[in-house]
Write an enzyme that holds these catalytic residues in place. Sequence first.
Site, PDB file in Angstrom:
ATOM      1  N   THR A 138       0.837  -1.191   0.000  1.00 42.76           N
ATOM      2  CA  THR A 138       0.000   0.000   0.000  1.00 42.76           C
ATOM      3  C   THR A 138       0.877   1.248   0.000  1.00 42.76           C
ATOM      4  O   THR A 138       1.983   1.223   0.539  1.00 42.76           O
ATOM      5  CB  THR A 138      -0.861  -0.043   1.279  1.00 42.76           C
ATOM      6  OG1 THR A 138      -1.706  -1.178   1.182  1.00 42.76           O
ATOM      7  CG2 THR A 138      -1.675   1.207   1.474  1.00 42.76           C
ATOM      8  N   ARG A 175     -13.577  -8.430  -0.296  1.00 42.66           N
ATOM      9  CA  ARG A 175     -12.905  -7.971   0.930  1.00 42.66           C
ATOM     10  C   ARG A 175     -12.448  -6.511   0.814  1.00 42.66           C
ATOM     11  O   ARG A 175     -11.856  -6.111  -0.184  1.00 42.66           O
ATOM     12  CB  ARG A 175     -11.690  -8.870   1.201  1.00 42.66           C
ATOM     13  CG  ARG A 175     -10.889  -8.486   2.449  1.00 42.66           C
ATOM     14  CD  ARG A 175      -9.615  -7.757   2.090  1.00 42.66           C
ATOM     15  NE  ARG A 175      -8.762  -7.546   3.252  1.00 42.66           N
ATOM     16  CZ  ARG A 175      -7.669  -6.783   3.222  1.00 42.66           C
ATOM     17  NH1 ARG A 175      -7.279  -6.199   2.114  1.00 42.66           N
ATOM     18  NH2 ARG A 175      -6.957  -6.624   4.311  1.00 42.66           N
ATOM     19  N   VAL A 176     -12.742  -5.714   1.830  1.00 39.14           N
ATOM     20  CA  VAL A 176     -12.288  -4.325   1.897  1.00 39.14           C
ATOM     21  C   VAL A 176     -11.313  -4.204   3.065  1.00 39.14           C
ATOM     22  O   VAL A 176     -11.606  -4.658   4.171  1.00 39.14           O
ATOM     23  CB  VAL A 176     -13.472  -3.350   2.092  1.00 39.14           C
ATOM     24  CG1 VAL A 176     -12.982  -1.912   2.209  1.00 39.14           C
ATOM     25  CG2 VAL A 176     -14.473  -3.482   0.947  1.00 39.14           C
ATOM     26  N   ASP A 233      -8.211  -1.615   5.175  1.00 40.05           N
ATOM     27  CA  ASP A 233      -8.287  -0.363   5.930  1.00 40.05           C
ATOM     28  C   ASP A 233      -8.041   0.885   5.082  1.00 40.05           C
ATOM     29  O   ASP A 233      -8.398   1.984   5.500  1.00 40.05           O
ATOM     30  CB  ASP A 233      -7.286  -0.383   7.086  1.00 40.05           C
ATOM     31  CG  ASP A 233      -5.842  -0.475   6.597  1.00 40.05           C
ATOM     32  OD1 ASP A 233      -5.582  -1.282   5.675  1.00 40.05           O
ATOM     33  OD2 ASP A 233      -4.984   0.258   7.123  1.00 40.05           O
ATOM     34  N   THR A 283      -0.305   1.396   6.686  1.00 40.38           N
ATOM     35  CA  THR A 283      -0.132   0.271   5.769  1.00 40.38           C
ATOM     36  C   THR A 283       0.120  -0.985   6.588  1.00 40.38           C
ATOM     37  O   THR A 283       0.825  -0.937   7.591  1.00 40.38           O
ATOM     38  CB  THR A 283       1.044   0.516   4.801  1.00 40.38           C
ATOM     39  OG1 THR A 283       1.228  -0.662   4.001  1.00 40.38           O
ATOM     40  CG2 THR A 283       2.344   0.802   5.544  1.00 40.38           C
ATOM     41  N   GLY A 284      -0.472  -2.096   6.151  1.00 37.75           N
ATOM     42  CA  GLY A 284      -0.243  -3.327   6.893  1.00 37.75           C
ATOM     43  C   GLY A 284      -1.417  -4.274   6.766  1.00 37.75           C
ATOM     44  O   GLY A 284      -2.179  -4.201   5.796  1.00 37.75           O
ATOM     45  N   GLY A 326      -4.681  -5.087   7.025  1.00 40.40           N
ATOM     46  CA  GLY A 326      -5.810  -4.169   7.134  1.00 40.40           C
ATOM     47  C   GLY A 326      -6.829  -4.484   8.207  1.00 40.40           C
ATOM     48  O   GLY A 326      -7.368  -3.575   8.839  1.00 40.40           O
TER      49      GLY A 326
END
Lengths: 341, 341
Positions: free
Chosen positions: B202, B230-231, B233, B253-254, B256
């Site tokens: 990201t 899937r959504v 963060d 970032t990571g 989510g």
Amino acid sequence: MRLLDFLVLLLGWTIMSTATAAPFAIIIHGGAGTITRDKLTENKAREIRQTLARAVNAGYQVLEQGGRAEDAVTAAIVVMEDSPLFNAGKGAVFTADGRHELDASLMRGQDLQAGAVAAVRHTRNPILAAQAVMEHSPHVMLAGDGADQFAREQGLEQVENSWFDTPYRKAQWQKARQTASQSLSEELLDDAGLHKDDKFGTVGAVALDQHGHLAAGTSTGGMTNKHYGRVGDSPIIGAGTYADDRSCAVSATGHGEFFIRYTVAHDICARVRYRKESLEQAAEQVIMQALKAVHGEGGIIALDKQGKLVAVFNTAGMYRGWRTSQQAAAVTGIYEAGDER
Amino acid sequence: MRLLDFLVLLLGWTIMSTATAAPFAIIIHGGAGTITRDKLTENKAREIRQTLARAVNAGYQVLEQGGRAEDAVTAAIVVMEDSPLFNAGKGAVFTADGRHELDASLMRGQDLQAGAVAAVRHTRNPILAAQAVMEHSPHVMLAGDGADQFAREQGLEQVENSWFDTPYRKAQWQKARQTASQSLSEELLDDAGLHKDDKFGTVGAVALDQHGHLAAGTSTGGMTNKHYGRVGDSPIIGAGTYADDRSCAVSATGHGEFFIRYTVAHDICARVRYRKESLEQAAEQVIMQALKAVHGEGGIIALDKQGKLVAVFNTAGMYRGWRTSQQAAAVTGIYEAGDER
């Protein structure tokens, strides 16, 4: 009886009653808006109060039997989703293309687990889809066809999209379309096209169980005549729903864009946790001060671990109801604060 | 020179230099993960640093010319979206059905205005779609076809979905599919199927402009082989992105799901605002304590109104870069803290 004997007895009773009666509570909402006495007939108001009480008691029963807060929340919300009176599940508003797209989210305070679905079209009870995402997937949020597919694979009841239709919402949509065709922009539609009370009707519930855990959930049909795949605050963890055993649990309803920008549910919990505000202070600061100052209309229900419950709204009314382990029956409210009975 | 003359001169110089040089700054990230020296060739590392510096400078130039923080953020992110090196825009990962679904969000701290898009498939630069939602719609979040439609109507460049393809991401997806077909569950896929460094990438940027306003933005291609819509963060205001002039601005970032459940971006701002933690303390508490304790991998970049910037990550590395008005050139980092140059 000597004083000492009396004190020992009192102490024993206190310990026993504390041990056998951990406080538990549930509070629900069915949307906030310009809900005034001239808008509802006596019969309609009675019907709403009865349904709110039924939802409260469905959740209360789970808590009374020692069930989990999240199961109490979903039990209460399912009653409101299945009722045509609210803008969630059956009775959801229509989108611009004449369909229904439903959002829901659920969170538990014990371990901050959460689940949410956005824009489902075929899952009868979106709140149960949110619970399935929380409990049976590695994800937090699923959207669109994929969310319905997951719910179907989890064995949740699927319905035709038209199952959510109600004559009242259809008429509301047709009125909104007519106004929209005369309007130059969506902003104008929002201001002039819809009665403000038509914009709300989201449902939610917050519970504290006998194990001392909190949970919160929210479910909605979104905004009448919505287009561009608009997503409101209801499926957004932190905005429409938040639960954290260290602070509180919150479900929100109102003009979703403001609730997202102000991260309303999480902000109330953060004020309680970091600024040591009472739940009442925190809710007042966010709803009656911050949001009201920018005309962000709506309200919240919340609970903390002591079983303290609040319902705060900056609109004329909010459908609401609650019951704690200290109460013999549910109370419900429709209009201004103090209307509960 | 008499002492008094000297002091008057010094005072004048201080006032002048303060008046003519309001601090401004930009910090960016290109994803956090298991980024270790054995994973990247010297050439690849150089290419990444050069692109990070180019993105930093694109944003810096906007700030230097007196532009708005949100325009600096989008200028930096567009460079990374257009580069195949990052999992955003061109170079985005593949979904389970072999396509690309992109998410982005943008927020400004001056008035808490925000915009976000989820699951766009044809808009070349999702961060510009998020900006258009913020500036030209009454909504905060649009999803799916509707989001692309809105972006198209706003005149943003549309591309075939295959435009986002890159050979590297295609190979990564094919490997993930093979592993998935041998796996029993999605959890196993996550743990065993993907190299951890494949899961991240990201991009984001945070800026403070000369007018004293903050902004933050985030853009992503999501998770390799993702399904069920899937959504993560990145498009969630409060989780992946938050900006509030009263506290700070953050892009995350990571993994989510953790960042949503912990409302990471808003929580850092809430700690600064309510608990009076320094930006560094707040970021450490959330990323190195709370998230690390539950194996929530990732990192954040953040800025406060004093131009203080932080980059904190609990992974082996995070692509990052920054430049303040005190610096003659951008610095960039890839591996552990201290690697910046």
